[in-house]
Design an enzyme around this catalytic site. Structure first.
Site, PDB file in Angstrom:
ATOM      1  N   LYS A 264       1.006  -1.106  -0.055  1.00 36.12           N
ATOM      2  CA  LYS A 264       0.104   0.048  -0.144  1.00 36.12           C
ATOM      3  C   LYS A 264       0.617   1.152   0.021  1.00 36.12           C
ATOM      4  CE  LYS A 264      -3.915  -1.915   2.088  1.00 36.12           C
ATOM      5  NZ  LYS A 264      -4.944  -1.492   3.141  1.00 36.12           N
TER       6      LYS A 264
ATOM      7  N   ARG B 132      -8.036  -6.890  -8.922  1.00 36.17           N
ATOM      8  CA  ARG B 132      -8.430  -8.006  -9.142  1.00 36.17           C
ATOM      9  C   ARG B 132      -9.983  -7.834  -9.059  1.00 36.17           C
ATOM     10  NH1 ARG B 132     -11.275  -8.134  -4.325  1.00 36.17           N
ATOM     11  NH2 ARG B 132     -10.057  -7.356  -2.515  1.00 36.17           N
TER      12      ARG B 132
HETATM   13  P1  ADP Z   1      -8.236  -3.126   3.578  1.00 34.78           P
HETATM   14  O1  ADP Z   1      -7.273  -3.414   2.436  1.00 34.78           O
HETATM   15  O2  ADP Z   1      -7.883  -3.963   4.893  1.00 34.78           O
HETATM   16  O3  ADP Z   1      -9.483  -3.546   3.223  1.00 34.78           O
HETATM   17  P2  ADP Z   1      -8.439  -0.228   3.413  1.00 34.78           P
HETATM   18  O4  ADP Z   1      -7.148   0.621   3.361  1.00 34.78           O
HETATM   19  O5  ADP Z   1      -8.935  -0.585   2.077  1.00 34.78           O
HETATM   20  O6  ADP Z   1      -7.869  -1.432   4.187  1.00 34.78           O
HETATM   21  O7  ADP Z   1      -9.386   0.385   4.412  1.00 34.78           O
HETATM   22  C1  ADP Z   1     -10.383  -0.348   4.673  1.00 34.78           C
HETATM   23  C2  ADP Z   1     -11.539   0.374   5.311  1.00 34.78           C
HETATM   24  O8  ADP Z   1     -11.078   0.998   6.531  1.00 34.78           O
HETATM   25  C3  ADP Z   1     -12.047   1.480   4.362  1.00 34.78           C
HETATM   26  O9  ADP Z   1     -13.126   1.304   3.784  1.00 34.78           O
HETATM   27  C4  ADP Z   1     -12.287   2.756   5.576  1.00 34.78           C
HETATM   28  O10 ADP Z   1     -13.724   2.146   6.047  1.00 34.78           O
HETATM   29  C5  ADP Z   1     -11.593   2.459   6.802  1.00 34.78           C
HETATM   30  N1  ADP Z   1     -10.165   3.382   6.742  1.00 34.78           N
HETATM   31  C6  ADP Z   1      -9.232   3.160   5.911  1.00 34.78           C
HETATM   32  N2  ADP Z   1      -8.365   4.166   6.135  1.00 34.78           N
HETATM   33  C7  ADP Z   1      -8.892   5.009   6.751  1.00 34.78           C
HETATM   34  C8  ADP Z   1      -8.815   6.609   7.199  1.00 34.78           C
HETATM   35  N3  ADP Z   1      -7.504   7.191   6.909  1.00 34.78           N
HETATM   36  N4  ADP Z   1      -9.571   7.265   7.917  1.00 34.78           N
HETATM   37  C9  ADP Z   1     -10.873   6.501   8.378  1.00 34.78           C
HETATM   38  N5  ADP Z   1     -11.312   5.316   7.863  1.00 34.78           N
HETATM   39  C10 ADP Z   1     -10.219   4.466   7.370  1.00 34.78           C
END
Ligand code: ADP
Length: 449
Positions: A116, A291
Site C-alpha cells: 500500500k 482483481r
Molecule cells: P483493507 O485493505 O484492509 O480493506 P483499506 O485501506 O481498504 O484496508 O481500508 C478499509 C476500510 O478502513 C476503509 O473502507 C475505511 O472504512 C477504513 N479506513 C481506511 N483508511 C481510513 C482512514 N484514513 N480514515 C478512516 N477510515 C479509514
C-alpha cells in the site's frame, strides 16, 4: 479465445466465473479441497480436480497442485477470483512461466498495489489525491509521533501489506500512539509476515467510494462508475450500491477522467478498483485492488456489462472494442452480502442447510453456491450469498431489496439476513445519509434493544 479455463477458487465466485465461461463456449476446470467435494462449483464445472485437504493453505493456496491441475486438464488460462491467490504476484508469475494466461493484471502491478505504501506513492506521482499522512514507511515510533502531530489526531496506523481490515489501529490522541504503533506492527507481522506500517489521518465522517476500471493491453482504459461501500463493520463491507447516493454525474466524470488517465500512464491491464475515502467533497485514494471484487455485480447491473467476460477477452489479447462514451449508467443497484454468521454476535455458523429458497422476479440476482442439503464447511470465508437488486431509482431498489430479503429462506444455519432486513428499514440508510462509521453504531443499537 481460450478453449478451457481453470477457476482457482470456490463458492459463489467460482460459479460466477463458470457462468461467464459457459456463455462464451469456454470449458471450465474446477479445483476443490476434500471439504468441497459436493460443492456447487464442482458439480457445474466441466471437469474437476481435487487439490488437497480442507485447510486453504493446502488446497486453494496450494500453487503446485493448482498448476498441476491446469497441466493435466490442458487449461490455457487461470482465473483466480477474489481472495486466495488473486493478489499474489508470485502466483501470477508462475502461471505465466508455465505458459498459461493469468486472468488479471501483470505481476508487477499486483506487486506494486499489494504494497500500500508503493501504491500510494505511485498514485501520488500520477496526481491522484491521497489521505494526508506519512509519505512512506514509518521507521520509528518517533517518526509516527511527528507525522501524527503534523496531520493532527486522530490517526490510523496501517499495515503496508494490509487487507481484509487487518493491521489497522486508531490513535485518538498522543497517549494512544505507542499502543497503536505496536499492535498494528504485531498484527501485520502475524497476518502478513511483514511489519512495515504507515500513517494516515483518521477521517471522522468519510464515505467509501470506489471506481471500477477495465483496461486492455493496447492502452485503452475505461471506467464503469463508482460503488458506494460505506456500510462496513470492522472495515469490512456489508452492503454496496451503484451509484453512490452522494455523488453527482459531474463528480463521477471528474474522478473517472483522473483515474483512467493515471492507469493509462501506468500501463495497467485487466480489471481493477481504486478505493477512495470521500469527505467534504474531496476524494482521497486509500488503495487499489488488482482483481475482480466481491461487489462487482452492482456495477454490472447499472452498466449492463459482464465484467468477467471482459476480463477473459482482455486476457486473451482482445482490445476493449468500446470507449468511455459507450459506457452508460442505468438506474440503481444494491448488494447485500449474506454470511453464515449469527446476526447478533457475528459468530460463524457453518453446517447443513436444510432448506434454501432464493428470491426472484424482475431486477433480482442471487450469486450463491447454496442448495438445500448443502453443508457450509467451517474452513473458509462465511459469505454464502450475494443478493443483488436493480431498479430505476434508489427508492425502488430499496423496496425491491426489502421484498427479496423477505422472500429469501436459508434454514439450518444462522445467516445475517435479519440484519440486512433491519438495515433496509433504517431511516439513515433510506435517506442515504451515513458515513463508514454508521453501521457499527447501528449494529450496537440493535443489540442493546
Ligand atoms: P483493507 O485493505 O484492509 O480493506 P483499506 O485501506 O481498504 O484496508 O481500508 C478499509 C476500510 O478502513 C476503509 O473502507 C475505511 O472504512 C477504513 N479506513 C481506511 N483508511 C481510513 C482512514 N484514513 N480514515 C478512516 N477510515 C479509514
Amino acid at each position: 479465445m481460450f478453449k478451457k479455463v481453470l477457476i482457482a477458487n470456490r463458492g459463489e465466485i467460482a460459479l460466477r466465473i463458470h457462468r461467464a465461461c459457459q456463455e462464451m463456449g469456454i470449458r471450465t476446470v474446477a479445483v476443490h479441497s476434500t471439504a468441497d467435494t459436493a460443492a456447487m462449483h464442482v458439480r457445474l464445472a466441466d471437469e474437476s480436480v481435487c487439490i488437497g485437504p480442507p485447510s486453504a493453505r493446502d488446497s486453494y493456496l496450494n500453487v503446485p497442485a493448482i498448476l498441476s491441475a491446469a497441466a493435466i486438464t490442458g487449461a490455457e488460462a487461470i482465473h483466480p477470483g477474489y481472495g486466495f491467490l488473486s493478489e499474489n504476484a508470485n502466483f501470477a508469475e508462475m502461471v505465466e512461466a508455465h505458459g498459461l494466461a493469468f486472468i488479471g493484471p501483470t505481476a508487477a502491478h499486483i506487486r506494486m498495489m499489494g504494497d500500500k505504501i508503493a501504491a500510494k506513492d505511485a498514485m501520488r506521482r500520477l496526481g491522484v489525491p491521497l489521505v494526508p499522512g506519512s509519505l512512506g514507511e514509518l521507521a520509528t515510533l518517533e517518526e509516527a509521533r511527528a507525522v501524527a502531530e503534523e496531520v493532527m489526531y486522530p490517526v490510523l496506523i496501517k499495515a503496508a501489506a494490509g487487507g481484509g481490515g487487518r493491521g489497522m489501529k486508531v490513535a485518538h490522541d498522543a497517549s494512544e500512539i505507542e499502543e497503536a504503533w505496536r499492535v498494528a506492527r504485531t498484527e501485520s507481522k502475524a497476518a502478513f509476515g511483514n511489519d512495515a506500517v504507515y500513517l494516515e489521518k483518521y477521517l471522522d465522517k468519510p464515505r467509501h467510494i470506489e471506481l471500477q476500471v477495465m483496461a486492455d493491453s493496447y492502452g485503452n482504459v475505461v471506467h464503469f462508475g463508482e460503488r458506494d461501500c460505506s456500510l462496513q463493520r470492522r472495515h469490512q463491507k456489508l452492503v454496496e450500491e451503484a451509484g453512490s447516493p452522494v455523488l453527482t454525474t459531474a463528480d463521477r466524470d471528474a474522478l473517472g477522467a483522473q483515474v483512467t488517465r493515471a492507469l493509462k500512464d501506468l500501463g495497467y491491464r485487466n480489471a481493477g478498483t481504486l478505493e477512495f475515502l470521500w469527505q467534504d467533497g474531496q476524494f482521497c485514494f486509500i488503495e487499489m485492488n488488482t482483481r475482480l471484487q466481491v461487489e462487482h455485480p452492482v456495477t454490472e447491473m447499472v452498466c449492463g456489462v459482464d465484467l468477467v467476460k471482459q476480463q477473459l477477452r482482455v486476457a486473451a489479447g482482445e482490445p476493449l472494442g468500446y470507449t468511455q462514451e459507450d459506457v452508460r449508467f442505468h438506474g440503481h443497484a444494491i448488494e447485500c452480502r449474506i454470511t453464515a454468521e449469527d446476526p447478533d454476535t457475528f459468530a460463524p455458523s457453518p453446517g447443513r442447510v436444510t432448506m434454501y429458497h432464493a428470491p426472484g422476479g424482475l431486477g433480482v440476482r442471487v450469486d450463491s453456491a447454496l442448495y438445500s442439503g448443502y453443508s457450509v464447511p467451517p474452513n473458509y470465508d462465511s459469505l454464502v450469498a450475494k443478493l443483488v437488486v436493480h431498479a430505476a431509482t434508489r427508492p425502488e431498489a430499496i423496496a425491491r431489496m426489502r421484498r427479496s430479503l423477505n422472500e429469501m429462506v436459508v434454514e439450518g444455519i444462522k445467516t445475517t439476513l435479519p440484519l440486512h432486513r433491519a438495515i433496509m428499514e433504517a431511516p439513515e440508510f433510506v435517506a442515504g445519509d451515513y458515513t463508514i462509521h454508521w453501521l457499527e453504531k447501528f449494529v450496537a443499537g440493535l443489540r442493546a434493544d
